[in-house]
Write an enzyme that holds these catalytic residues in place. Structure first.
Site, mmCIF file in Angstrom:
data_model
loop_
_atom_site.group_PDB
_atom_site.id
_atom_site.type_symbol
_atom_site.label_atom_id
_atom_site.label_comp_id
_atom_site.label_asym_id
_atom_site.label_seq_id
_atom_site.Cartn_x
_atom_site.Cartn_y
_atom_site.Cartn_z
ATOM 1 N N GLN A 181 -5.932 34.044 -2.570
ATOM 2 C CA GLN A 181 -5.722 34.628 -3.283
ATOM 3 C C GLN A 181 -4.920 35.549 -2.639
ATOM 4 O O GLN A 181 -4.064 36.427 -3.391
ATOM 5 C CB GLN A 181 -7.423 35.793 -3.094
ATOM 6 N N ASP A 195 1.166 26.468 3.677
ATOM 7 C CA ASP A 195 -0.157 26.040 2.969
ATOM 8 C C ASP A 195 -0.197 23.717 3.068
ATOM 9 O O ASP A 195 0.837 23.511 3.300
ATOM 10 C CB ASP A 195 -0.715 26.289 1.425
ATOM 11 N N ILE A 196 -1.640 23.978 3.132
ATOM 12 C CA ILE A 196 -1.555 22.088 2.990
ATOM 13 C C ILE A 196 -1.696 22.026 1.503
ATOM 14 O O ILE A 196 -1.761 20.412 1.173
ATOM 15 C CB ILE A 196 -2.407 21.729 3.394
ATOM 16 N N ARG A 197 -1.488 22.246 0.319
ATOM 17 C CA ARG A 197 -1.576 21.931 -0.628
ATOM 18 C C ARG A 197 -0.762 22.347 -1.313
ATOM 19 O O ARG A 197 0.210 22.962 -1.495
ATOM 20 C CB ARG A 197 -2.465 22.974 -1.687
ATOM 21 N N ASP A 255 -0.375 22.759 8.499
ATOM 22 C CA ASP A 255 -1.529 22.209 8.786
ATOM 23 C C ASP A 255 -2.564 22.853 10.249
ATOM 24 O O ASP A 255 -1.769 22.594 11.388
ATOM 25 C CB ASP A 255 -2.404 20.658 8.741
ATOM 26 N N TYR A 263 -18.721 31.464 7.561
ATOM 27 C CA TYR A 263 -17.716 32.774 7.678
ATOM 28 C C TYR A 263 -17.899 34.205 8.632
ATOM 29 O O TYR A 263 -16.873 33.910 9.002
ATOM 30 C CB TYR A 263 -17.886 33.073 6.119
#
Length: 373
Positions: A66, A88-90, A106, A195
């Site tokens: 976000q 990011d890993i995406r 990662d 979390y």
């Protein structure tokens, strides 16, 4: 390091990552500087000397969440496009990929993360990789690996390479025994989600590394963040984002919290502004390592009433999710952020009416907005 190596491999499989998942090689080691982590003696470094830049060299982990993309845009405007690396890993969308440097990273792969920091001469690191509250409860082992093991890797690398490190915390770092209205910076913290537990751990570890190793660790406890640029991502406060999307698409919304559930909230522009301000604040101005920040507090019912000034036909039903409601009931109703306002002059720009108007203007709801009486 076999435990970290095995955890990294398991998490990569869970995330269907294409990375190698390799850990740290078992080789003779030596200590570099004041780092708490021993590092491989065959690690390669750039040997070319360079002059110190006027601007920081920034790495953002978990950058496709976000806040990461918006933060990268803000920092690139401030420090130059090529000085801010999103990771990011995406796979990023085209508009993100072509807007500035992006790299696969990662956080569970310590060796690769350290190589990125060294090769890109990183000086500031914003660590946004984490699983949020509701998602974390659905997969505690994964949340523990990403939120805690990943943090340890980042802390060690930041201390080793003398980085200025920002790690966000959250309203979820408090629990049912914390004072809720208002919640001060320093009080009892006994969260009941993985979390929240991981964020308390991050706050305390960051403070420890600051006093033990001299790490320049800075942390803000974010309230619920509302943004027009992202879809709800599994957080307990994401109902507030969902309402806007549903109001525009269908005129009907189902809220998973009780209508009188009060939580602290903030528009994303205020959140990003606060993050940059605390990172730029002189070290001597900071009286603590972790600060509350806030802008407003409201209930779902109050938000609906404000939204209906723009979309009068909006219909909202309440189907309470027991897990999310229990989480929300353990969180602060209002944040006391007086220390941030005193130490580095924090001041928000958006209250509830400005938030709602801004959200609709960005979401393109002109055809649905009614004229105010």
């Amino acid at each position: 390091m076999p435990i970290v190596k095995n955890v990294s491999r398991a998490v990569n499989q869970l995330l269907q990552s294409s990375g190698c998942g390799c850990g740290i090689s078992v080789v003779p080691v030596r200590r570099i500087g004041i780092s708490p982590r021993q590092v491989a003696s065959d690690a390669s470094f750039h040997s070319v000397s360079f002059s110190r830049s006027d601007h920081p060299r920034v790495l953002i982990t978990g950058g496709l969440g976000q806040l990461g993309v918006g933060l990268a845009k803000l920092l690139r405007k401030r420090f130059g496009k090529n000085n801010v690396i999103l990771s990011d890993i995406r796979k990023p969308a085209d508009n993100v990929f072509y807007s500035g440097p992006f790299i696969y990273s990662d956080i569970l792969d310590y060796k690769n993360l350290r190589e990125i920091v060294v090769n890109n001469r990183i000086t500031w690191l914003f660590h946004y990789s984490a699983l949020l509250s509701a998602v974390g409860e659905a997969n505690v082992p994964l949340a523990r690996a990403v939120n805690i093991t990943g943090l340890h890797n980042v802390l060690d690398i930041a201390a080793e390479h003398n980085l200025r490190l920002f790690v966000p915390s959250t309203i979820g770092a408090f629990g049912p025994s914390s004072p809720r209205d208002p919640t001060p910076d320093l009080c009892v913290q006994r969260p009941r989600t993985i979390y929240g537990v991981s964020k308390v751990h991050a706050e305390l570890m960051g403070e420890y590394y600051h006093y033990r190793y001299g790490l320049d660790f800075r942390c803000l406890r974010y309230p619920g963040i509302i943004s027009a640029d992202s879809q709800p991502g599994g957080g307990t406060t994401d109902y507030a984002v969902q309402i806007f999307h549903d109001a525009i698409k269908t005129g009907k919304c189902q809220c998973n919290l009780k209508p009188d559930t009060r939580l602290p909230m903030m528009y994303i522009d205020d959140c990003l502004k606060a993050t940059l301000e605390v990172m730029e604040a002189p070290a001597e101005a900071l009286s603590m390592r972790t600060y509350n920040i806030s802008a407003m507090s409201f209930t779902p019912e109050e938000l609906v009433q404000e939204v209906q000034k723009h979309v009068p036909e909006l219909q909202v039903t309440y189907s309470v999710d027991a897990v999310r409601q229990a989480i929300a009931d353990s969180w602060p109703m209002n944040f006391d952020d007086s220390n941030a306002r005193r130490d580095w002059r924090w001041k928000h720009d958006y209250d509830l009416p400005e938030l709602v108007t801004t959200m609709f203007s960005f979401l393109g709801s002109d055809s649905r907005i009614a004229q105010a009486s």
